[in-house]
Design a protein around this motif. Structure first.
Motif, PDB file in Angstrom:
ATOM      1  N   GLY A 171     -15.135  47.502 -54.457  1.00 51.62           N
ATOM      2  CA  GLY A 171     -14.614  46.710 -55.569  1.00 51.62           C
ATOM      3  C   GLY A 171     -15.611  46.492 -56.687  1.00 51.62           C
ATOM      4  N   ASN A 212     -11.760  47.646 -50.681  1.00 52.93           N
ATOM      5  CA  ASN A 212     -12.239  46.748 -51.734  1.00 52.93           C
ATOM      6  C   ASN A 212     -13.557  46.067 -51.385  1.00 52.93           C
ATOM      7  N   ASP A 236     -16.318  39.347 -59.498  1.00 56.97           N
ATOM      8  CA  ASP A 236     -16.737  40.690 -59.122  1.00 56.97           C
ATOM      9  C   ASP A 236     -18.149  40.605 -58.564  1.00 56.97           C
TER      10      ASP A 236
END
Length: 767
Positions: A580, A576, A548
């Protein structure tokens, strides 16, 4: 100072000097330097420390050059290479891909052999077959040189790649030539994998099994982000992936077993002296366990120290702790001088050195042991705090108490019980189950307590990016603070921590702002700071593998920049590569107000962006220019929040992924800006569907900033777009080449940009 210590320190200084070089010296200079230094040290004893330093310099330069020569030639980047190699380590199987390392045996391009050697780190996406450790494969690979993201507060991935001897990174291409080359041969990694599988089959709870696998054989594949966050909050990552203390316990067990044999059969002493036999048994036990643990740096350091003591015992000599540590340091540097690039090297050797220098025995027996254990955790927590901040950007203030509980329980209870279960896997499999389940239950209880302690205040403690001089002062302060009694004014050592704990922070005058376009690969994240406020615009991507960018790049960058409070988190739209990492940033800074261009598609509650929203911080105005009312049915990219930051001297336009369809409306909403220079974040990473010539002409930016990934598959920024900016006379900076980009917008002048790859000290391993 003892001779061994002097030798080790002098050699270490020479090795360290190489790591600060922007480029390595030519080979002919080493061929001249090494024999001259050796001759000078032999001929003039007073020059031996200098000679050893020069020999360390020559040795590290040569080894560093060999490691750099392993890297993939630049002309092969992006080409399909057919590689034959052996799987190295334990492959990691995830839902999206299998990740593995391959040691190259042969490589070819279009049937022509290639001089490619070393270690390749790969991802095998989609339907990857089982990949056992030590198996041999022929694979078609798309490769590139190791190149990491470069951001404030982020780890140096290119340095880590050099330390691990990574020649290339890439992925497996679908091809009929991909095949296994037979059954895997017997190897230590295969044994580790079988032991890990045996533990997983006998411990019902998968998380408890994952903890036992990490404690016993260093297999961390079952641990997730939350587990590592708990470990960092408690200061115990060294326990999770096999600490040196565990190896010491294995050595004591080996020595104790031999001692038991001599107690049962005293006549053995007539044939073989007891002390040498115990010493050799300790080394063998430590080496065996170190092999199962994967020979991590703390493991190797402890093994070398045990070997030094054992050698002295066999030679009927006394080996003190400092002497053993110096020999272990010298052996490590001779075996692998690039180990100094790893955080584990410094945490391991400096940690043990501080304990030896700062602790003195207080009695014997249980009282002395308890004093050494408790005082040792305090020394380690405070003394290694500067190194933790330097390498990881955070430290744990509860680490002393956590380690006081965890170290003896894990090392003297859980690990011995798990090792006994491992032994029973081979000797009596039916008996292994109850033993391993008991160890798993104890690990579960231990982890439950650590999870509670991870929520205490001070468990995660962040400071701005540490300067080298502040690190050195803090280490000297720790040495002064914990020095033996008799050294005057020991409490004054705490004052040397002040530059680390309260670093100077550059003030921004009223009307000025500073922005960072972070290097998040093929995605976007920008940080805007005024004197007392901060905003994050987009947060990079998050991937099914668990990586991440909000957690790995954006949040650490905010901490490194000294931003302790975030006022606004704005996500341009829900794709994303922009949204994200937003959840991780929101978790780290829950007080931030949240805005998004597509709030209904976001994973966390957010308010919608609308044209006309505006506010002012410290003389800097923020205006949302897009999306306008009635654009709810627009294409996803065209619903991006477009934010204008207006300072006294310059402006910044953050555009998300808008396309040429809405660029005229955005240009109309922008206005002329009273002649203030405009820095433009190029729409949609430089896609050919954005940055129309009319848009560029209407905005007349003084600078264009692109956020894109290195050699990304979309070809961003598109050559046509770059040509448009060039024709308009607008310079373009790209995070793929520059790393993070800092935009300084003073109150009395136009914005100025600086590239982090140029701002940071140049190192020979950096691309």
């Amino acid at each position: 100072m003892p001779r061994a210590t002097t030798t080790a320190i002098a050699f270490l200084l020479g090795v360290l000097a190489v790591q600060w070089l922007p480029r390595l010296p030519p080979g002919w200079s080493l061929a001249l330097l090494a024999p001259v230094a050796a001759l000078a040290g032999w001929r003039w004893p007073r020059l031996r420390p200098l000679a050893l330093c020069l020999l360390g310099f020559a040795w590290a330069t040569w080894r560093g050059g060999l490691a750099m020569d392993l890297r993939l030639p630049r002309e092969l980047e992006g080409r399909d290479v057919l590689v034959t190699g052996r799987v190295d380590g334990l492959p990691l199987v995830r839902d999206d891909a299998t990740r593995l390392a391959l040691t190259v045996e042969r490589a070819a391009l279009d049937g022509r052999p290639l001089p490619l050697h070393g270690r390749i780190e790969l991802s095998w996406y989609d339907r990857a077959p089982p990949v056992p450790p030590c198996s041999r494969w022929q694979l078609l690979l798309r490769l590139k040189r190791p190149r990491g993201l470069l951001d404030p507060g982020a780890s140096d991935a290119e340095r880590a790649a050099l330390e691990r001897r990574v020649a290339a990174v890439g992925y497996v291409r679908e091809d009929p030539r991909n095949r296994s080359l037979g059954e895997p041969s017997a190897c230590l990694d295969g044994l580790r994998d079988r032991i890990a599988a045996g533990i997983a089959a006998r411990v019902r709870d998968p998380h408890d099994a994952a903890l036992l696998r990490a404690f016993t054989v260093g297999d961390t594949r079952g641990l997730d982000r939350h587990d590592w966050a708990v470990a960092r909050a408690n200061g115990i990552p060294h326990l999770i992936a096999i600490s040196g203390f565990h190896v010491g316990v294995a050595a004591m067990a080996g020595a104790g077993l031999v001692g038991l044999c001599y107690w049962l059969w005293p006549a053995l002493a007539l044939r073989v002296p007891r002390l040498p036999a115990q010493a050799l048994s300790a080394v063998a036990s430590a080496a065996g366990y170190g092999a199962l643990a994967g020979f991590g740096l703390p493991t190797v350091r402890t093994l070398l120290m045990i070997a030094a003591v054992a050698g002295a015992r066999c030679g009927r000599r006394h080996a003190g702790g400092a002497h053993s540590l110096a020999l272990a340091l010298l052996a490590m540097l001779l075996a692998d001088p690039l180990a100094v690039l790893a955080a584990g090297f410094w945490l391991s050797f400096l940690g043990v050195a501080f304990l030896m220098l700062c602790l003195s025995a207080r009695g014997r027996g249980l009282r002395g042991f308890l004093h050494e254990l408790s005082a040792g955790q305090l020394v380690m927590t405070v003394a290694l705090l500067p190194l933790g901040m330097w390498f990881f950007g955070e430290a744990s203030l509860v680490g002393a108490l956590s380690n006081l509980v965890a170290v003896p329980f894990v090392s003297f209870v859980i690990v011995p019980l798990a090792l006994a279960g491992m032994a029973l896997l081979g000797l009596g499999p039916p008996l292994a189950g109850p033993v391993l389940r008991g160890a798993g239950w104890l690990a579960h209880a231990q982890w439950w307590l650590l999870e509670r302690m991870a929520q205490w205040p001070g468990a995660h403690w962040y400071l701005p990016e540490v300067r080298p001089w502040a690190l050195v002062l803090a280490l000297l302060g720790a040495l002064w603070l914990f020095a033996p009694r008799g050294l005057p004014l020991r409490a004054c050592g705490a004052l040397l921590f002040l530059p680390l704990l309260w670093p100077p922070r550059e003030a921004l005058p009223d009307g000025a702002f500073r922005a960072w376009v972070l290097d998040v690969g093929q995605g976007l994240s920008a940080v805007v700071r005024t004197e007392h406020h901060a905003l994050v615009y987009d947060a990079g991507a998050a991937y099914p593998s668990g990586f991440d960018l909000g957690e790995a790049v954006v949040a650490p960058a905010l901490h490194a920049l000294g931003i302790g409070r975030l006022d606004v988190l704005m996500v341009s739209h829900a794709d994303n590569d922009h949204a994200g990492g937003a959840a991780a940033v929101a978790e780290a800074f829950p007080e931030a107000a949240r805005y998004a261009g597509e709030p209904e598609r976001m994973a966390l509650p957010m308010q919608g962006c609308r044209a006309g929203q505006a506010w002012q911080w410290d003389g800097v105005r923020f205006r949302v220019l897009w999306p306008a009312a009635g654009t709810g049915q627009a294409k996803d990219n065209d619903r991006s929040c477009v934010l204008l930051v207006e300072g006294a001297g310059g402006r910044l336009l953050l555009t998300g992924d808008i396309s040429g369809r809405v660029e005229p409306q955005v240009a109309a909403a922008l206005g002329d800006g009273d002649g203030r220079a405009l820095a433009l974040l190029v729409p949609h990473h430089g896609s050919r569907t954005s940055s129309g010539a009319a848009f560029i002409a209407a905005l007349r930016p003084s600078l264009a900033l692109v956020s894109a990934g290195w050699r990304n598959r979309f070809g961003h920024p598109h050559p046509l777009v770059l040509r448009r900016y060039a024709q308009a006379g607008v310079p373009v900076l790209n995070t793929a080449e520059a790393g993070a980009i800092m935009l300084d917008a003073p109150a009395d002048g136009p914005p100025r940009a600086a590239e982090l790859r140029r701002m940071r000290e140049r190192r020979y391993w950096r691309e």
